[in-house]
Design a protein around this motif. Structure first.
Motif, PDB file in Angstrom:
ATOM      1  N   MET A 110      72.817 -39.610 132.911  1.00 13.95           N
ATOM      2  CA  MET A 110      73.406 -40.679 131.908  1.00 13.95           C
ATOM      3  C   MET A 110      74.565 -41.362 132.707  1.00 13.95           C
ATOM      4  N   LYS A 111      74.666 -42.760 132.654  1.00 14.29           N
ATOM      5  CA  LYS A 111      75.673 -43.502 133.301  1.00 14.29           C
ATOM      6  C   LYS A 111      76.862 -43.504 132.203  1.00 14.29           C
ATOM      7  N   VAL A 112      77.986 -43.166 132.831  1.00 16.95           N
ATOM      8  CA  VAL A 112      79.034 -43.228 131.865  1.00 16.95           C
ATOM      9  C   VAL A 112      80.164 -44.185 132.329  1.00 16.95           C
ATOM     10  N   ILE A 113      80.640 -44.850 131.510  1.00 12.86           N
ATOM     11  CA  ILE A 113      81.612 -45.743 131.899  1.00 12.86           C
ATOM     12  C   ILE A 113      83.115 -45.700 130.812  1.00 12.86           C
ATOM     13  N   TYR A 114      84.246 -45.439 131.552  1.00 16.68           N
ATOM     14  CA  TYR A 114      85.260 -45.145 130.852  1.00 16.68           C
ATOM     15  C   TYR A 114      85.982 -46.555 131.022  1.00 16.68           C
ATOM     16  N   PHE A 115      86.490 -47.039 130.188  1.00 19.22           N
ATOM     17  CA  PHE A 115      87.098 -48.458 130.200  1.00 19.22           C
ATOM     18  C   PHE A 115      88.221 -48.785 129.133  1.00 19.22           C
ATOM     19  N   ASP A 116      88.807 -49.582 129.525  1.00 24.95           N
ATOM     20  CA  ASP A 116      90.172 -50.100 128.808  1.00 24.95           C
ATOM     21  C   ASP A 116      90.475 -51.549 129.149  1.00 24.95           C
ATOM     22  N   THR A 117      91.146 -52.491 128.315  1.00 21.71           N
ATOM     23  CA  THR A 117      91.301 -53.592 128.291  1.00 21.71           C
ATOM     24  C   THR A 117      92.913 -53.905 128.046  1.00 21.71           C
ATOM     25  N   GLU A 118      93.465 -54.900 128.625  1.00 16.67           N
ATOM     26  CA  GLU A 118      94.461 -55.502 128.367  1.00 16.67           C
ATOM     27  C   GLU A 118      94.236 -56.970 127.741  1.00 16.67           C
ATOM     28  N   ILE A 171      92.754 -59.962 129.347  1.00 12.69           N
ATOM     29  CA  ILE A 171      93.521 -60.399 130.567  1.00 12.69           C
ATOM     30  C   ILE A 171      93.211 -59.295 131.735  1.00 12.69           C
ATOM     31  N   GLU A 172      92.965 -58.368 131.533  1.00 14.76           N
ATOM     32  CA  GLU A 172      92.749 -57.045 132.396  1.00 14.76           C
ATOM     33  C   GLU A 172      91.522 -56.213 131.891  1.00 14.76           C
ATOM     34  N   LEU A 173      90.589 -56.167 132.793  1.00 12.49           N
ATOM     35  CA  LEU A 173      89.405 -55.202 132.346  1.00 12.49           C
ATOM     36  C   LEU A 173      89.183 -54.099 133.603  1.00 12.49           C
ATOM     37  N   ALA A 174      89.332 -52.849 133.245  1.00 13.45           N
ATOM     38  CA  ALA A 174      89.215 -51.681 133.983  1.00 13.45           C
ATOM     39  C   ALA A 174      88.179 -50.654 133.529  1.00 13.45           C
ATOM     40  N   MET A 175      87.402 -50.143 134.450  1.00 16.50           N
ATOM     41  CA  MET A 175      86.379 -49.232 134.368  1.00 16.50           C
ATOM     42  C   MET A 175      86.139 -48.263 135.515  1.00 16.50           C
ATOM     43  N   LEU A 176      86.106 -47.103 134.898  1.00 18.41           N
ATOM     44  CA  LEU A 176      85.623 -46.162 135.910  1.00 18.41           C
ATOM     45  C   LEU A 176      84.052 -45.856 135.713  1.00 18.41           C
ATOM     46  N   ILE A 177      83.286 -46.165 136.706  1.00 20.14           N
ATOM     47  CA  ILE A 177      81.814 -45.933 136.352  1.00 20.14           C
ATOM     48  C   ILE A 177      81.271 -44.844 137.038  1.00 20.14           C
ATOM     49  N   VAL A 178      81.015 -43.839 136.049  1.00 24.08           N
ATOM     50  CA  VAL A 178      80.213 -42.654 136.697  1.00 24.08           C
ATOM     51  C   VAL A 178      78.878 -42.510 136.777  1.00 24.08           C
ATOM     52  N   GLU A 179      78.384 -42.319 137.830  1.00 21.18           N
ATOM     53  CA  GLU A 179      76.766 -42.367 137.913  1.00 21.18           C
ATOM     54  C   GLU A 179      76.148 -41.605 139.034  1.00 21.18           C
ATOM     55  N   LEU A 184      76.787 -44.682 128.396  1.00 23.52           N
ATOM     56  CA  LEU A 184      77.743 -44.289 127.535  1.00 23.52           C
ATOM     57  C   LEU A 184      79.072 -45.025 127.592  1.00 23.52           C
ATOM     58  N   MET A 185      79.847 -45.444 126.841  1.00 22.97           N
ATOM     59  CA  MET A 185      81.039 -46.455 126.973  1.00 22.97           C
ATOM     60  C   MET A 185      82.044 -45.544 126.160  1.00 22.97           C
ATOM     61  N   ILE A 186      82.935 -45.175 126.902  1.00 22.20           N
ATOM     62  CA  ILE A 186      84.173 -44.185 126.483  1.00 22.20           C
ATOM     63  C   ILE A 186      85.397 -45.142 126.526  1.00 22.20           C
TER      64      ILE A 186
END
Length: 218
Positions: free
Chosen positions: A1-9, A21-29, A84-86
């Motif tokens: 399963m692809k997992v994306i850890y993400f956060d926004t400002e 105004i800022e999008l960050a992701m760690l995309i684990v696959e 999966l979005m975390i």
């Protein structure tokens, strides 16, 4: 399963009127981790309070920012069905991502978000430790190295480490997928998504609750 850890400002707290105004992701696959971090030029001045909190300036968005349309396209490409979005306080970030997609893909946005799985680490943390439950509190609780909080990419890296600590503590995170806890005093903030089960969740002061008393089992 692809997992994306993400956060926004964001430029504010209103999911409709304000923007990411800022999008960050760690995309684990497939054993690989891809780091994604972009500013978004929203075409308007930031409130001084947002710059004070995040350190992000109007100049950052003008000189380093990408168009919102290009970010929406990136999201559409990365948010493939079954991912999966975390996020920490996932309801907030999900709402902003949804409305961004809705502005650029009005006919597809609902299908994009409903075909994903969502995990809120605040909900999990409320079953693991006493109040408070901010990301920095989780980092300190699990002895994780602190980062520059209130910048999306740093928060995302901290989130990744918090999730690993949660897994090591008790491997029941799958039970929390698509379940968001909320404080009954305040209700659910933002839209209620039909693919999310919203459950009342009170603060507790006993630390790690017994497995048969976790929110998914109530």
């Amino acid at each position: 399963m692809k997992v994306i850890y993400f956060d926004t400002e964001t430029s504010g707290l209103d999911f409709i009127e304000n923007e990411i105004i800022e999008l960050a992701m760690l995309i684990v696959e497939d054993g690989r981790i891809e780091e994604y971090d972009k500013f978004i030029n929203i075409g308007k001045d930031l409130p001084s309070k947002i710059t004070e909190i995040t350190g992000i300036t109007d100049e950052d968005l003008i000189t380093k920012g990408f168009s919102e349309k290009s970010i929406a396209e990136d999201l559409k490409n990365h948010l493939t069905s079954g991912t999966l979005m975390i996020a920490h306080n996932c309801q907030f970030d999900l709402s902003f991502v949804y409305y961004l997609l809705k502005r650029h893909y009005p006919l597809e946005a609902d299908d994009i978000v409903k075909n994903l799985y969502w995990l809120d680490t605040v909900t999990v943390l409320k079953d693991r430790k006493e109040f408070p439950h901010k990301l920095i509190d989780a980092v300190k609780h699990y002895g994780i190295e602190e980062v520059n909080f209130h910048r999306a990419i740093d928060d995302t890296k901290a989130l990744y480490n918090v999730v690993q600590a949660l897994i090591n503590e008790r491997p029941d995170l799958e039970e929390y997928i698509n379940i968001f806890g909320y404080n009954p005093k305040w209700g659910v903030s933002g839209p209620k998504f039909p693919f999310i089960e919203y459950k009342r969740q009170y603060y507790q002061n006993i630390g790690l609750v017994p497995e048969n008393q976790t929110l998914p089992k109530k």
